[in-house]
Motif scaffolding. Structure first.
Motif, PDB file in Angstrom:
ATOM      1  N   LYS A 182     -10.263  11.045   5.779  1.00  0.00           N
ATOM      2  CA  LYS A 182     -10.640  10.595   4.419  1.00  0.00           C
ATOM      3  C   LYS A 182     -11.279   9.220   4.407  1.00  0.00           C
ATOM      4  N   GLU A 183     -10.730   8.286   5.193  1.00  0.00           N
ATOM      5  CA  GLU A 183     -11.151   6.885   5.051  1.00  0.00           C
ATOM      6  C   GLU A 183     -11.769   6.296   6.315  1.00  0.00           C
ATOM      7  N   GLY A 184     -11.721   7.072   7.411  1.00  0.00           N
ATOM      8  CA  GLY A 184     -12.299   6.566   8.654  1.00  0.00           C
ATOM      9  C   GLY A 184     -11.333   5.750   9.496  1.00  0.00           C
ATOM     10  N   HIS A 185     -10.162   5.453   8.946  1.00  0.00           N
ATOM     11  CA  HIS A 185      -9.169   4.721   9.731  1.00  0.00           C
ATOM     12  C   HIS A 185      -7.794   4.883   9.104  1.00  0.00           C
ATOM     13  N   VAL A 186      -6.763   4.424   9.836  1.00  0.00           N
ATOM     14  CA  VAL A 186      -5.387   4.537   9.361  1.00  0.00           C
ATOM     15  C   VAL A 186      -4.586   3.363   9.925  1.00  0.00           C
ATOM     16  N   VAL A 187      -3.549   2.954   9.184  1.00  0.00           N
ATOM     17  CA  VAL A 187      -2.690   1.868   9.656  1.00  0.00           C
ATOM     18  C   VAL A 187      -1.385   2.474  10.175  1.00  0.00           C
ATOM     19  N   VAL A 188      -1.064   2.194  11.436  1.00  0.00           N
ATOM     20  CA  VAL A 188       0.216   2.629  12.022  1.00  0.00           C
ATOM     21  C   VAL A 188       1.013   1.352  12.259  1.00  0.00           C
ATOM     22  N   GLU A 189       2.257   1.314  11.775  1.00  0.00           N
ATOM     23  CA  GLU A 189       2.968   0.043  11.906  1.00  0.00           C
ATOM     24  C   GLU A 189       4.429   0.190  12.302  1.00  0.00           C
ATOM     25  N   GLU A 190       4.960  -0.934  12.694  1.00  0.00           N
ATOM     26  CA  GLU A 190       6.348  -1.080  13.114  1.00  0.00           C
ATOM     27  C   GLU A 190       7.284  -0.707  11.959  1.00  0.00           C
ATOM     28  N   TYR A 191       8.377  -0.013  12.274  1.00  0.00           N
ATOM     29  CA  TYR A 191       9.385   0.326  11.266  1.00  0.00           C
ATOM     30  C   TYR A 191      10.223  -0.906  10.951  1.00  0.00           C
ATOM     31  N   LEU A 192      10.379  -1.196   9.662  1.00  0.00           N
ATOM     32  CA  LEU A 192      11.210  -2.325   9.228  1.00  0.00           C
ATOM     33  C   LEU A 192      12.527  -1.778   8.710  1.00  0.00           C
ATOM     34  N   ASP A 193      13.629  -2.267   9.276  1.00  0.00           N
ATOM     35  CA  ASP A 193      14.949  -1.749   8.934  1.00  0.00           C
ATOM     36  C   ASP A 193      15.679  -2.751   8.045  1.00  0.00           C
ATOM     37  N   GLY A 194      15.981  -2.351   6.820  1.00  0.00           N
ATOM     38  CA  GLY A 194      16.730  -3.245   5.929  1.00  0.00           C
ATOM     39  C   GLY A 194      16.442  -2.918   4.481  1.00  0.00           C
ATOM     40  N   PRO A 195      17.346  -3.349   3.554  1.00  0.00           N
ATOM     41  CA  PRO A 195      17.130  -3.077   2.143  1.00  0.00           C
ATOM     42  C   PRO A 195      15.862  -3.764   1.633  1.00  0.00           C
ATOM     43  N   GLU A 196      15.258  -3.153   0.607  1.00  0.00           N
ATOM     44  CA  GLU A 196      14.000  -3.681   0.077  1.00  0.00           C
ATOM     45  C   GLU A 196      14.218  -4.478  -1.199  1.00  0.00           C
ATOM     46  N   ALA A 197      13.366  -5.468  -1.398  1.00  0.00           N
ATOM     47  CA  ALA A 197      13.407  -6.287  -2.607  1.00  0.00           C
ATOM     48  C   ALA A 197      11.985  -6.628  -3.007  1.00  0.00           C
ATOM     49  N   SER A 198      11.792  -6.879  -4.314  1.00  0.00           N
ATOM     50  CA  SER A 198      10.476  -7.331  -4.779  1.00  0.00           C
ATOM     51  C   SER A 198      10.607  -8.751  -5.307  1.00  0.00           C
ATOM     52  N   VAL A 199       9.666  -9.601  -4.916  1.00  0.00           N
ATOM     53  CA  VAL A 199       9.603 -10.950  -5.470  1.00  0.00           C
ATOM     54  C   VAL A 199       8.208 -11.148  -6.066  1.00  0.00           C
ATOM     55  N   PHE A 200       8.161 -11.380  -7.378  1.00  0.00           N
ATOM     56  CA  PHE A 200       6.882 -11.623  -8.047  1.00  0.00           C
ATOM     57  C   PHE A 200       6.566 -13.097  -7.976  1.00  0.00           C
ATOM     58  N   CYS A 201       5.387 -13.390  -7.409  1.00  0.00           N
ATOM     59  CA  CYS A 201       4.948 -14.781  -7.323  1.00  0.00           C
ATOM     60  C   CYS A 201       3.737 -14.971  -8.223  1.00  0.00           C
ATOM     61  N   LEU A 202       3.668 -16.120  -8.877  1.00  0.00           N
ATOM     62  CA  LEU A 202       2.490 -16.468  -9.667  1.00  0.00           C
ATOM     63  C   LEU A 202       1.664 -17.437  -8.841  1.00  0.00           C
ATOM     64  N   LEU A 203       0.379 -17.096  -8.662  1.00  0.00           N
ATOM     65  CA  LEU A 203      -0.532 -17.930  -7.881  1.00  0.00           C
ATOM     66  C   LEU A 203      -1.670 -18.369  -8.795  1.00  0.00           C
ATOM     67  N   ASP A 204      -1.961 -19.665  -8.804  1.00  0.00           N
ATOM     68  CA  ASP A 204      -3.015 -20.152  -9.703  1.00  0.00           C
ATOM     69  C   ASP A 204      -4.291 -20.501  -8.949  1.00  0.00           C
ATOM     70  N   GLY A 205      -4.421 -20.008  -7.731  1.00  0.00           N
ATOM     71  CA  GLY A 205      -5.590 -20.312  -6.914  1.00  0.00           C
ATOM     72  C   GLY A 205      -5.264 -21.353  -5.863  1.00  0.00           C
ATOM     73  N   THR A 206      -4.285 -22.220  -6.162  1.00  0.00           N
ATOM     74  CA  THR A 206      -3.907 -23.287  -5.246  1.00  0.00           C
ATOM     75  C   THR A 206      -2.416 -23.235  -4.939  1.00  0.00           C
ATOM     76  N   SER A 207      -1.593 -23.221  -5.992  1.00  0.00           N
ATOM     77  CA  SER A 207      -0.157 -23.258  -5.750  1.00  0.00           C
ATOM     78  C   SER A 207       0.515 -21.959  -6.159  1.00  0.00           C
ATOM     79  N   ALA A 208       1.784 -21.828  -5.757  1.00  0.00           N
ATOM     80  CA  ALA A 208       2.524 -20.583  -5.968  1.00  0.00           C
ATOM     81  C   ALA A 208       3.941 -20.889  -6.413  1.00  0.00           C
ATOM     82  N   ILE A 209       4.461 -20.072  -7.322  1.00  0.00           N
ATOM     83  CA  ILE A 209       5.888 -20.125  -7.660  1.00  0.00           C
ATOM     84  C   ILE A 209       6.430 -18.694  -7.641  1.00  0.00           C
ATOM     85  N   ALA A 210       7.749 -18.561  -7.517  1.00  0.00           N
ATOM     86  CA  ALA A 210       8.354 -17.225  -7.461  1.00  0.00           C
ATOM     87  C   ALA A 210       9.294 -17.028  -8.638  1.00  0.00           C
TER      88      ALA A 210
END
Ligand SMILES: Nc1ncnc2c1ncn2[C@@H]1O[C@H](COP(=O)(O)OP(=O)(O)O)[C@@H](O)[C@H]1O
Ligand SMILES: [Mg+2]
Length: 431
Positions: A182-210
């Motif tokens: 479909k796309e000409g390529h594919v990403v194969v990656e290392e398995y990550l073991d552990g619970p998942e979490a989401s952190v929303f960060c706001l980026l203003d082009g220069t700085s970041a907060i979470a």
């Protein structure tokens, strides 16, 4: 402030609800939504403009004279809606198309993370089927030499259907072949073991907060079984993560990405959703999204006590470092999604919704995810129909309140997971 929110779902309704709730009573905002939904129409003027049409959106923003546009979903961002708005001089929360590739292309995200030194799964991009077996061999075992699942990812936006995590080597090889076709390529990656979490960060082009971390539930069935969905529930904060997780995410992930994107001449302005696996070796990035998560942002914003409009305006105008940081209640929030019969395979539309006012009278907030009105009746109009959002002194109470609210709402054939936040509330998630 005059603010236009683009989108149709629970996330966008949640953003409007938080804008209203945190506004200064003496200076109420003028809120608009395009195209919006019946729930959003109670908080904002809805305009029948397609959020995916840059010309129409820029014209609407001009006509309304808005101070700020907040782009809810990813597809318009990847297609360049924020470029068009910023070109027209409208402060916008949402990255330009080039920066939105952090979500739109998993291989681009890997390239940026590598350049920025951000901790993530090791990956190989394969451009032909013959190179896949060696990549699968490379990631077949963990550091202790134990067999682990293979992770094979389509590069582009795939609506939650592009990633296969499997112990079946043939399935891994087959998915890789499909992606390459479909796309000409594919990403194969290392398995990550552990619970998942989401952190929303706001980026203003220069700085970041979470913002405080959240966890969402993508599988349709209790116990994380069954097919993938858009998200069946969420909660925040996470009592089981290190207290400095958000600060660590800014220091090791969001700020380095902000710096790298600025260095490339594509500063990131908007929400960087950092999807993490909390592994034994520390937090690792699973993926980036370039907008608020749905329904995890509804859980985060439910606890916001400082003005959301000011925070988002500072994000859009490059002034985050001068702005007061966001503040939150010290309780917990839980979101349970009411889905239509047949979701996710074949959701049944048109079922009548009742009991929302009764649920809200009990103190929950009901956000519309997929609804429409017909002759004064409210009908289901999507797979995910409503989000029931509740707070509580602790997570156990928040989830009890959410389920108590949900029990007052009726939708023929409607269903929800019964175990949202249950493991965490019982203290059974450990690192
Ligand atoms: N490297 C990985 N190791 C373990 N699980 C993964 C890995 N990458 C993705 N996953 C699982 O697959 C899900 C979907 O992958 P993700 O990269 O978030 O793609 P998308 O959200 O675009 O479908 C993740 O939430 C996670 O549960
Ligand atoms: Mg994901």
């Amino acid at each position: 402030m005059k603010i236009l929110v683009l989108g149709t779902g629970g996330r966008e309704h949640g953003i409007l609800e938080a804008l209203r709730r945190t506004q200064h009573p003496d200076h109420p905002h003028e809120l608009f939504a395009a195209p919006g939904n019946p729930g959003m129409a109670r908080l904002a003027q809805c305009r029948a403009v397609d959020a995916g049409n840059p010309t129409a959106v820029v014209a609407l923003a001009g006509e309304l004279g808005v101070d700020l546009v907040v782009v809810g979903p990813e597809a318009p961002l990847v297609a360049g809606i924020a470029d068009a708005l910023r070109e027209a001089g409208v402060p916008t929360v949402g990255p330009d198309a080039e920066a939105a590739r952090l979500e739109g292309s998993k291989s681009f995200a890997k390239e940026v993370m590598t350049a920025a030194g951000v901790p993530t799964a090791e990956a190989r991009v394969c451009t032909d089927e013959d190179s896949v077996p060696a990549a699968l061999d490379a990631f077949a075992t963990n550091a202790a030499g134990e067999a682990v699942p293979w992770v094979v990812k389509a590069d582009g936006l795939a609506g939650g259907k592009g990633v296969v995590v499997t112990t079946d080597r043939e399935e891994a090889q087959r998915h890789a072949a499909d992606c390459i076709a479909k796309e000409g390529h594919v990403v194969v990656e290392e398995y990550l073991d552990g619970p998942e979490a989401s952190v929303f960060c706001l980026l203003d082009g220069t700085s970041a907060i979470a913002l405080p971390a959240a966890q969402d539930f993508k599988r349709a069935g209790d116990g994380d079984l069954g097919p993938n969905t858009g998200g069946m529930g969420a909660y925040s904060p996470l009592a089981w993560v290190p207290a400095d997780l958000e600060a660590e995410v800014v220091r090791t992930i969001a700020q380095p990405v902000a710096d790298e994107m600025a260095r490339r001449g594509n500063p990131f302005v908007g929400v960087l959703y950092v999807g993490l696996a909390l592994t034994a070796a520390g937090p690792r990035v699973v993926e980036f999204n370039v907008r608020f998560g749905d329904p995890d942002s509804q859980a985060v914003l439910a606890r916001l006590t400082s003005p959301l409009a000011e925070l988002l305006h500072a994000t859009a105008t490059g002034t985050l470092s001068d702005a007061a940081g966001p503040t939150f209640t010290d309780d917990a929030a839980c979101v349970v999604v009411l889905a239509a019969d047949g979701y996710p395979a074949a959701p049944v539309k048109g079922g009548q919704l009742t009991g929302i006012a009764e649920a809200e009278a009990r103190g929950v907030t009901v956000l519309h995810a997929g609804t429409r009105t017909e002759d004064d009746r409210l009908l289901a109009d999507g797979g995910r129909v409503l989000d029931v959002v509740a707070r509580g002194a602790d997570l156990a109470h928040a989830r009890e309140n959410a389920y108590a609210g949900l029990s007052l709402i009726d939708l023929p054939g409607g269903w929800a997971r019964t175990d949202i936040a249950a493991e965490a509330a019982a203290g059974r998630i450990t690192l």
